[in-house]
Design a protein around this motif. Structure first.
Motif, short mmCIF file in Angstrom:
data_model
loop_
_atom_site.label_atom_id
_atom_site.label_comp_id
_atom_site.label_asym_id
_atom_site.label_seq_id
_atom_site.Cartn_x
_atom_site.Cartn_y
_atom_site.Cartn_z
N ALA A 27 44.00 2.90 -7.14
CA ALA A 27 42.93 2.49 -6.24
C ALA A 27 42.68 0.99 -6.28
CB ALA A 27 41.63 3.23 -6.60
N VAL A 28 42.95 0.35 -7.41
CA VAL A 28 42.77 -1.09 -7.56
C VAL A 28 44.09 -1.67 -8.04
CG1 VAL A 28 41.42 -2.91 -8.68
CG2 VAL A 28 40.35 -0.71 -8.17
N ARG A 29 44.60 -2.68 -7.30
CA ARG A 29 45.97 -3.12 -7.51
C ARG A 29 46.06 -4.62 -7.76
NH1 ARG A 29 48.83 0.34 -2.56
NH2 ARG A 29 47.67 2.27 -2.95
N GLY A 30 45.67 -5.03 -8.96
CA GLY A 30 45.82 -6.44 -9.32
C GLY A 30 44.75 -7.35 -8.77
N VAL A 31 43.50 -6.95 -8.88
CA VAL A 31 42.38 -7.72 -8.34
C VAL A 31 41.96 -8.80 -9.33
CG1 VAL A 31 39.90 -7.57 -7.82
CG2 VAL A 31 41.51 -5.96 -6.79
N SER A 32 41.74 -10.02 -8.81
CA SER A 32 41.28 -11.14 -9.64
C SER A 32 40.20 -11.92 -8.90
CB SER A 32 42.44 -12.10 -9.97
OG SER A 32 43.47 -11.45 -10.69
N PHE A 33 39.10 -12.20 -9.59
CA PHE A 33 38.05 -13.08 -9.06
C PHE A 33 37.08 -13.41 -10.19
CE2 PHE A 33 36.44 -8.79 -8.35
CZ PHE A 33 35.12 -8.86 -8.77
N GLU A 34 36.25 -14.43 -9.97
CA GLU A 34 35.23 -14.82 -10.93
C GLU A 34 33.92 -15.03 -10.19
OE1 GLU A 34 36.36 -18.21 -13.21
OE2 GLU A 34 38.18 -17.28 -14.03
N VAL A 35 32.82 -14.79 -10.89
CA VAL A 35 31.49 -15.02 -10.33
C VAL A 35 30.72 -15.91 -11.30
CG1 VAL A 35 29.36 -13.98 -9.45
CG2 VAL A 35 31.54 -12.73 -9.26
N ALA A 36 30.20 -17.02 -10.79
CA ALA A 36 29.49 -17.97 -11.64
C ALA A 36 28.05 -17.52 -11.88
CB ALA A 36 29.50 -19.36 -10.99
N ARG A 37 27.46 -18.04 -12.94
CA ARG A 37 26.06 -17.71 -13.24
C ARG A 37 25.16 -18.14 -12.07
NH1 ARG A 37 23.27 -16.14 -17.51
NH2 ARG A 37 25.07 -16.39 -18.93
N GLY A 38 24.28 -17.25 -11.67
CA GLY A 38 23.35 -17.54 -10.58
C GLY A 38 23.93 -17.39 -9.19
N GLU A 39 25.17 -16.95 -9.08
CA GLU A 39 25.83 -16.80 -7.78
C GLU A 39 25.67 -15.37 -7.27
OE1 GLU A 39 30.13 -18.09 -5.90
OE2 GLU A 39 30.11 -17.28 -7.93
N LEU A 40 25.64 -15.24 -5.96
CA LEU A 40 25.69 -13.92 -5.34
C LEU A 40 27.05 -13.76 -4.68
CD1 LEU A 40 22.92 -12.02 -3.44
CD2 LEU A 40 25.30 -11.84 -2.74
N PHE A 41 27.81 -12.81 -5.18
CA PHE A 41 29.18 -12.58 -4.73
C PHE A 41 29.23 -11.20 -4.07
CE2 PHE A 41 33.62 -11.32 -5.22
CZ PHE A 41 34.31 -12.49 -4.95
N ALA A 42 29.74 -11.13 -2.84
CA ALA A 42 29.83 -9.87 -2.11
C ALA A 42 31.27 -9.39 -2.07
CB ALA A 42 29.31 -10.04 -0.68
N LEU A 43 31.43 -8.10 -2.31
CA LEU A 43 32.75 -7.47 -2.26
C LEU A 43 32.74 -6.52 -1.06
CD1 LEU A 43 35.30 -7.58 -4.00
CD2 LEU A 43 34.44 -5.61 -5.28
N LEU A 44 33.60 -6.81 -0.09
CA LEU A 44 33.61 -6.09 1.18
C LEU A 44 34.92 -5.33 1.36
CD1 LEU A 44 32.26 -8.95 3.51
CD2 LEU A 44 30.94 -7.31 2.16
N GLY A 45 34.86 -4.33 2.22
CA GLY A 45 36.05 -3.56 2.53
C GLY A 45 35.64 -2.24 3.16
N THR A 46 36.57 -1.60 3.84
CA THR A 46 36.29 -0.30 4.44
C THR A 46 36.25 0.75 3.34
OG1 THR A 46 38.66 0.05 4.79
CG2 THR A 46 37.42 -0.92 6.62
N ASN A 47 35.82 1.97 3.69
CA ASN A 47 35.83 3.07 2.73
C ASN A 47 37.25 3.25 2.20
OD1 ASN A 47 33.10 3.70 2.97
ND2 ASN A 47 33.45 5.08 4.70
N GLY A 48 37.38 3.38 0.88
CA GLY A 48 38.69 3.57 0.28
C GLY A 48 39.42 2.29 -0.05
N ALA A 49 38.78 1.14 0.20
CA ALA A 49 39.45 -0.14 -0.07
C ALA A 49 39.54 -0.44 -1.55
CB ALA A 49 38.73 -1.28 0.65
N GLY A 50 38.67 0.19 -2.36
CA GLY A 50 38.70 -0.04 -3.81
C GLY A 50 37.50 -0.78 -4.35
#
Length: 312
Positions: A27-50
């Motif tokens: 379901a998840v295939r090599g995902v990489s990202f970082e979120v800094a302190r105090g940041e609002l990070f949104a993860l988007l995708g259709t149903n089943g995107a992971g």
């Protein structure tokens, strides 16, 4: 926001379900990202995107099949006892004891949290103070979502995970939730948000990522992601005029199409194209009907990415 400190990290993360000779479903295939302190990070995708599968790893609900996740510098699964008191989690759907009241449910939850904020304060933050004595089974769907959020805030979290937080809320409830999330971020809370409402991501997110088939296929600020798509200029022509009357070079250089009785130009240089259009209309005494010029929206970029296989 201290951009030098990442409080959420995912590096080459994978998650598989099932097993056997077929290897199960990844379901998840090599995902990489970082979120800094105090940041609002949104993860988007259709149903089943992971999205949810990824967020559950960050929440410490499961161990990755591969790669690394860190929250506040620790492994949220292996060091759950040290991470969990510092985070708040709002799942897509919470389960409440049907016969307990809103206040009783919040007090029960507060008993499991170190340094919990007062129950009345948490309920007031999500607009449920007046519903304190109502049994949870009598709450509307939107009220249940607000109670989910209130419980996630009881522990004064440093990191807040919000999985579809405004599903089921009316327009007023959604706007109130947005304002609360902005206040939390302003106070230093780091927020990871998943949502199907692109307007929500556009209004709240400092940065976002779009997932498709278990991978991140676009990332950046909302403006950067939307800016990867061309602007749109649409207009109607009066009686006696047709798209064939437009300058020939426009079809050759700009390219245009007809949609619902209007001509639509797509361009990366909107000001230049719009100026040329208005000059042509003035020179030919043509009144452009229903003229609309706008930069690409996040929704347009999202649909192009998830439906058209665009990568940015």
């Amino acid at each position: 926001m201290d951009s030098g400190e990442s409080v959420i990290e995912a590096a080459g993360v994978r998650r598989s379900y099932g097993g056997g000779s077929g290897g199960g479903f990844e379901a998840v295939r090599g995902v990489s990202f970082e979120v800094a302190r105090g940041e609002l990070f949104a993860l988007l995708g259709t149903n089943g995107a992971g999205k949810t599968s990824t967020v559950e790893l960050l929440e410490g609900l499961a161990r990755p099949s591969g790669g690394m996740v860190r929250v506040l510098g620790r492994d949220p699964y292996a060091e759950r006892a040290r991470v969990r008191p510092r985070i708040g989690v709002m799942l897509q759907e919470g389960g409440f004891p049907a016969e307990l009241t809103v206040g009783e449910t919040a007090r029960m939850w507060a008993g499991c949290v170190n340094g919990a904020r007062p129950v009345d304060e948490a309920l007031a933050m999500v607009g449920l103070a007046a519903r304190r004595g109502v049994r949870t089974k009598q709450l509307s769907g939107g009220e249940r979502r607000r109670l989910d959020l209130g419980l996630a805030l009881l522990g004064r979290p440093e990191v807040l995970f919000l999985d579809e937080p405004t599903t089921g809320l009316d327009a007023e409830g959604r706007r109130d939730t947005w304002e609360l999330v902005r206040e939390l971020r302003a106070d230093g809370t780091t927020v990871l948000l998943t949502t199907h409402y692109l307007e929500e991501a556009e209004a709240l997110a400092d940065r976002l990522a779009i997932m498709r088939d278990g991978r991140i296929v676009a990332t950046g600020t909302p403006a950067e992601v939307a800016g990867g798509r061309p602007a749109r200029i649409a207009f109607g022509l009066p009686d006696g005029w047709s798209p064939g009357d437009l300058p020939v070079k426009w079809r050759e250089e700009y390219g245009y199409e007809e949609q619902e009785g209007r001509v639509v130009l797509h361009t990366d240089r909107m000001q230049e194209r719009l100026t040329a259009l208005l000059r042509w209309a003035a020179d030919n005494d043509v009144r452009l009907e229903r003229l609309d010029a706008r930069e690409a929206s996040l929704e347009e970029a999202f649909l192009a990415i998830v439906d058209g296989g665009v990568r940015s």
